[in-house]
Design a protein around this motif. Sequence first.
Motif, PDB file in Angstrom:
ATOM      1  N   PHE A 148      87.782  93.098   7.716  1.00  9.14           N
ATOM      2  CA  PHE A 148      86.335  93.247   7.781  1.00  9.14           C
ATOM      3  C   PHE A 148      85.740  92.567   9.011  1.00  9.14           C
ATOM      4  O   PHE A 148      84.698  92.991   9.516  1.00  9.14           O
ATOM      5  CB  PHE A 148      85.674  92.660   6.531  1.00  9.14           C
ATOM      6  CG  PHE A 148      86.012  93.395   5.262  1.00  9.14           C
ATOM      7  CD1 PHE A 148      86.144  94.767   5.243  1.00  9.14           C
ATOM      8  CD2 PHE A 148      86.197  92.696   4.080  1.00  9.14           C
ATOM      9  CE1 PHE A 148      86.445  95.448   4.076  1.00  9.14           C
ATOM     10  CE2 PHE A 148      86.493  93.370   2.902  1.00  9.14           C
ATOM     11  CZ  PHE A 148      86.618  94.742   2.896  1.00  9.14           C
ATOM     12  N   GLY A 149      86.375  91.509   9.471  1.00 14.90           N
ATOM     13  CA  GLY A 149      85.824  90.821  10.622  1.00 14.90           C
ATOM     14  C   GLY A 149      86.709  89.673  11.063  1.00 14.90           C
ATOM     15  O   GLY A 149      87.501  89.134  10.284  1.00 14.90           O
ATOM     16  N   LEU A 150      86.583  89.311  12.334  1.00 12.78           N
ATOM     17  CA  LEU A 150      87.359  88.207  12.905  1.00 12.78           C
ATOM     18  C   LEU A 150      86.516  87.550  13.991  1.00 12.78           C
ATOM     19  O   LEU A 150      85.823  88.237  14.749  1.00 12.78           O
ATOM     20  CB  LEU A 150      88.679  88.721  13.479  1.00 12.78           C
ATOM     21  CG  LEU A 150      89.656  87.710  14.081  1.00 12.78           C
ATOM     22  CD1 LEU A 150      91.108  88.202  13.908  1.00 12.78           C
ATOM     23  CD2 LEU A 150      89.390  87.434  15.552  1.00 12.78           C
ATOM     24  N   SER A 151      86.587  86.227  14.056  1.00 15.00           N
ATOM     25  CA  SER A 151      85.860  85.507  15.108  1.00 15.00           C
ATOM     26  C   SER A 151      86.644  84.279  15.519  1.00 15.00           C
ATOM     27  O   SER A 151      87.427  83.735  14.742  1.00 15.00           O
ATOM     28  CB  SER A 151      84.460  85.109  14.627  1.00 15.00           C
ATOM     29  OG  SER A 151      84.544  84.198  13.548  1.00 15.00           O
ATOM     30  N   PHE A 152      86.444  83.860  16.760  1.00 13.94           N
ATOM     31  CA  PHE A 152      86.996  82.589  17.204  1.00 13.94           C
ATOM     32  C   PHE A 152      86.158  82.054  18.356  1.00 13.94           C
ATOM     33  O   PHE A 152      85.452  82.802  19.046  1.00 13.94           O
ATOM     34  CB  PHE A 152      88.471  82.706  17.613  1.00 13.94           C
ATOM     35  CG  PHE A 152      88.742  83.554  18.824  1.00 13.94           C
ATOM     36  CD1 PHE A 152      88.563  83.074  20.115  1.00 13.94           C
ATOM     37  CD2 PHE A 152      89.216  84.860  18.674  1.00 13.94           C
ATOM     38  CE1 PHE A 152      88.834  83.857  21.229  1.00 13.94           C
ATOM     39  CE2 PHE A 152      89.493  85.648  19.779  1.00 13.94           C
ATOM     40  CZ  PHE A 152      89.301  85.149  21.061  1.00 13.94           C
ATOM     41  N   GLU A 153      86.250  80.746  18.552  1.00  8.45           N
ATOM     42  CA  GLU A 153      85.563  80.078  19.652  1.00  8.45           C
ATOM     43  C   GLU A 153      86.475  78.988  20.195  1.00  8.45           C
ATOM     44  O   GLU A 153      87.042  78.203  19.427  1.00  8.45           O
ATOM     45  CB  GLU A 153      84.242  79.479  19.191  1.00  8.45           C
ATOM     46  CG  GLU A 153      83.479  78.777  20.308  1.00  8.45           C
ATOM     47  CD  GLU A 153      82.168  78.173  19.833  1.00  8.45           C
ATOM     48  OE1 GLU A 153      81.351  77.792  20.706  1.00  8.45           O
ATOM     49  OE2 GLU A 153      81.965  78.077  18.605  1.00  8.45           O
ATOM     50  N   SER A 207      87.852  82.443  12.216  1.00 10.53           N
ATOM     51  CA  SER A 207      87.672  82.927  10.860  1.00 10.53           C
ATOM     52  C   SER A 207      88.118  84.383  10.786  1.00 10.53           C
ATOM     53  O   SER A 207      87.942  85.146  11.746  1.00 10.53           O
ATOM     54  CB  SER A 207      86.197  82.809  10.447  1.00 10.53           C
ATOM     55  OG  SER A 207      86.001  83.221   9.108  1.00 10.53           O
ATOM     56  N   LEU A 208      88.700  84.757   9.650  1.00 12.05           N
ATOM     57  CA  LEU A 208      89.146  86.140   9.422  1.00 12.05           C
ATOM     58  C   LEU A 208      88.733  86.558   8.026  1.00 12.05           C
ATOM     59  O   LEU A 208      88.959  85.825   7.053  1.00 12.05           O
ATOM     60  CB  LEU A 208      90.655  86.251   9.590  1.00 12.05           C
ATOM     61  CG  LEU A 208      91.285  87.619   9.306  1.00 12.05           C
ATOM     62  CD1 LEU A 208      90.791  88.656  10.303  1.00 12.05           C
ATOM     63  CD2 LEU A 208      92.799  87.526   9.345  1.00 12.05           C
ATOM     64  N   ARG A 209      88.123  87.741   7.919  1.00  8.69           N
ATOM     65  CA  ARG A 209      87.715  88.301   6.630  1.00  8.69           C
ATOM     66  C   ARG A 209      88.514  89.556   6.356  1.00  8.69           C
ATOM     67  O   ARG A 209      88.647  90.428   7.221  1.00  8.69           O
ATOM     68  CB  ARG A 209      86.217  88.627   6.639  1.00  8.69           C
ATOM     69  CG  ARG A 209      85.316  87.415   6.778  1.00  8.69           C
ATOM     70  CD  ARG A 209      83.846  87.778   6.841  1.00  8.69           C
ATOM     71  NE  ARG A 209      83.497  88.425   8.100  1.00  8.69           N
ATOM     72  CZ  ARG A 209      82.982  89.638   8.214  1.00  8.69           C
ATOM     73  NH1 ARG A 209      82.779  90.379   7.130  1.00  8.69           N
ATOM     74  NH2 ARG A 209      82.675  90.123   9.389  1.00  8.69           N
ATOM     75  N   LEU A 210      89.063  89.663   5.118  1.00  6.77           N
ATOM     76  CA  LEU A 210      89.896  90.814   4.786  1.00  6.77           C
ATOM     77  C   LEU A 210      89.948  91.015   3.283  1.00  6.77           C
ATOM     78  O   LEU A 210      89.434  90.208   2.511  1.00  6.77           O
ATOM     79  CB  LEU A 210      91.309  90.633   5.361  1.00  6.77           C
ATOM     80  CG  LEU A 210      92.062  89.325   5.090  1.00  6.77           C
ATOM     81  CD1 LEU A 210      92.678  89.296   3.703  1.00  6.77           C
ATOM     82  CD2 LEU A 210      93.160  89.124   6.119  1.00  6.77           C
ATOM     83  N   ALA A 211      90.586  92.121   2.890  1.00  8.54           N
ATOM     84  CA  ALA A 211      90.856  92.413   1.481  1.00  8.54           C
ATOM     85  C   ALA A 211      92.257  92.997   1.387  1.00  8.54           C
ATOM     86  O   ALA A 211      92.746  93.623   2.331  1.00  8.54           O
ATOM     87  CB  ALA A 211      89.824  93.390   0.918  1.00  8.54           C
ATOM     88  N   ALA A 212      92.901  92.780   0.254  1.00 13.42           N
ATOM     89  CA  ALA A 212      94.238  93.333  -0.002  1.00 13.42           C
ATOM     90  C   ALA A 212      94.150  94.319  -1.162  1.00 13.42           C
ATOM     91  O   ALA A 212      93.547  94.022  -2.203  1.00 13.42           O
ATOM     92  CB  ALA A 212      95.221  92.220  -0.335  1.00 13.42           C
ATOM     93  N   VAL A 213      94.745  95.498  -0.980  1.00 10.80           N
ATOM     94  CA  VAL A 213      94.741  96.530  -2.028  1.00 10.80           C
ATOM     95  C   VAL A 213      96.143  97.104  -2.161  1.00 10.80           C
ATOM     96  O   VAL A 213      96.944  97.056  -1.216  1.00 10.80           O
ATOM     97  CB  VAL A 213      93.746  97.665  -1.700  1.00 10.80           C
ATOM     98  CG1 VAL A 213      92.319  97.131  -1.649  1.00 10.80           C
ATOM     99  CG2 VAL A 213      94.098  98.358  -0.399  1.00 10.80           C
ATOM    100  N   ASP A 214      96.443  97.644  -3.331  1.00  9.59           N
ATOM    101  CA  ASP A 214      97.751  98.276  -3.513  1.00  9.59           C
ATOM    102  C   ASP A 214      97.769  99.636  -2.822  1.00  9.59           C
ATOM    103  O   ASP A 214      96.740 100.146  -2.363  1.00  9.59           O
ATOM    104  CB  ASP A 214      98.107  98.393  -4.993  1.00  9.59           C
ATOM    105  CG  ASP A 214      97.121  99.219  -5.804  1.00  9.59           C
ATOM    106  OD1 ASP A 214      96.457 100.111  -5.231  1.00  9.59           O
ATOM    107  OD2 ASP A 214      96.996  98.984  -7.013  1.00  9.59           O
TER     108      ASP A 214
END
Length: 322
Positions: A99-104, A155-162
């Motif tokens: 869904f999203g990723l950021s770094f600084e 930061s990293l935003r994600l989801a896991a699905v089968d």
Amino acid sequence: MQTHPVLPTVRPELTFLQPIPRHFVHRAAMAEVFVTDALQLEEDRFLVAAQWPRDHSLYHPDSLGFSDPLLIAETLRQASFYLAHHRYDIPLGHRFIGFGLSFEITDRSALHVGPIPLPVVLETEWHRGQGQRRLSEVRLDAALSIDGRPCGRGSLRLAAVDERRYRLLRRRGAHPGRDGAGQSTPTGERLPAQRVGRLRAKDSVLERSAEGGWRMRADLDHAILFDHPVDHMPVMAQLEGARQLGHLLTAGRTAGDRGRPLALTRLDLDCLAFAELDQPVDFAIREQQPSGTGVRLLLDLRQGETTVATVAMTWSAAGAEA
């Protein structure tokens, strides 16, 4: 004479001896595994160790000898997958949707490459159920240090699905083969590697579109960006395209009394839709303006009328002293 230990560690519980099994981080090539270990501190808090190579065919040091900032993004990705499988028992067959990723980067001088691979530690916290989407979203926040020296965050935003739910989401079957049938047809000339900050011609993923804009030209046979078969454009490939365009747009600009070249020091990615392999990905520049000692860029990644992702980047020379 200054000496360097062969196997540096920040804490004795964390080792840098060898990578973890590659399937835990969804990599086919062992050489592309950077995460080496993890230590649980509290519930949902971990130290994750990684080792960055002194050189790499794609993520190579820049002209001043600093590590590629996209190594932060790839290490965040690998750390998230490893913790999800190894610490939270998410089955290896599950698919991850970003869904999203950021770094600084807060202290770029810590990224300077020395005589040994860089020992990296992420102090992470795992957040569950933070998203407002239909899928159960998780987020990994991390504070980055190199050889014990704090130098950034991400930061990293994600989801896991089968697999069943993933195919329902994709409304398609298995991934296309590597015979070229699933790729969009190139419409222009690939930019020379040196213009986009890369060393090898095959690593350039930018071309000029027929309309005069900028377009992704990623090769499904690229051994790093497409380390294994996929049915959509990976996040790291999209970030590579955005980074190369950023390099192109900021090339020749300098900052400070030493005239240091600009480098990527902050990135924020928001994934809005799957980027398909059989459609071109076009870059639309929404913002390009000075920001402190550097330049801020805001890009849309589009397929037709659909915006599949947005990327905000800051390019600066702050903290460039080694």
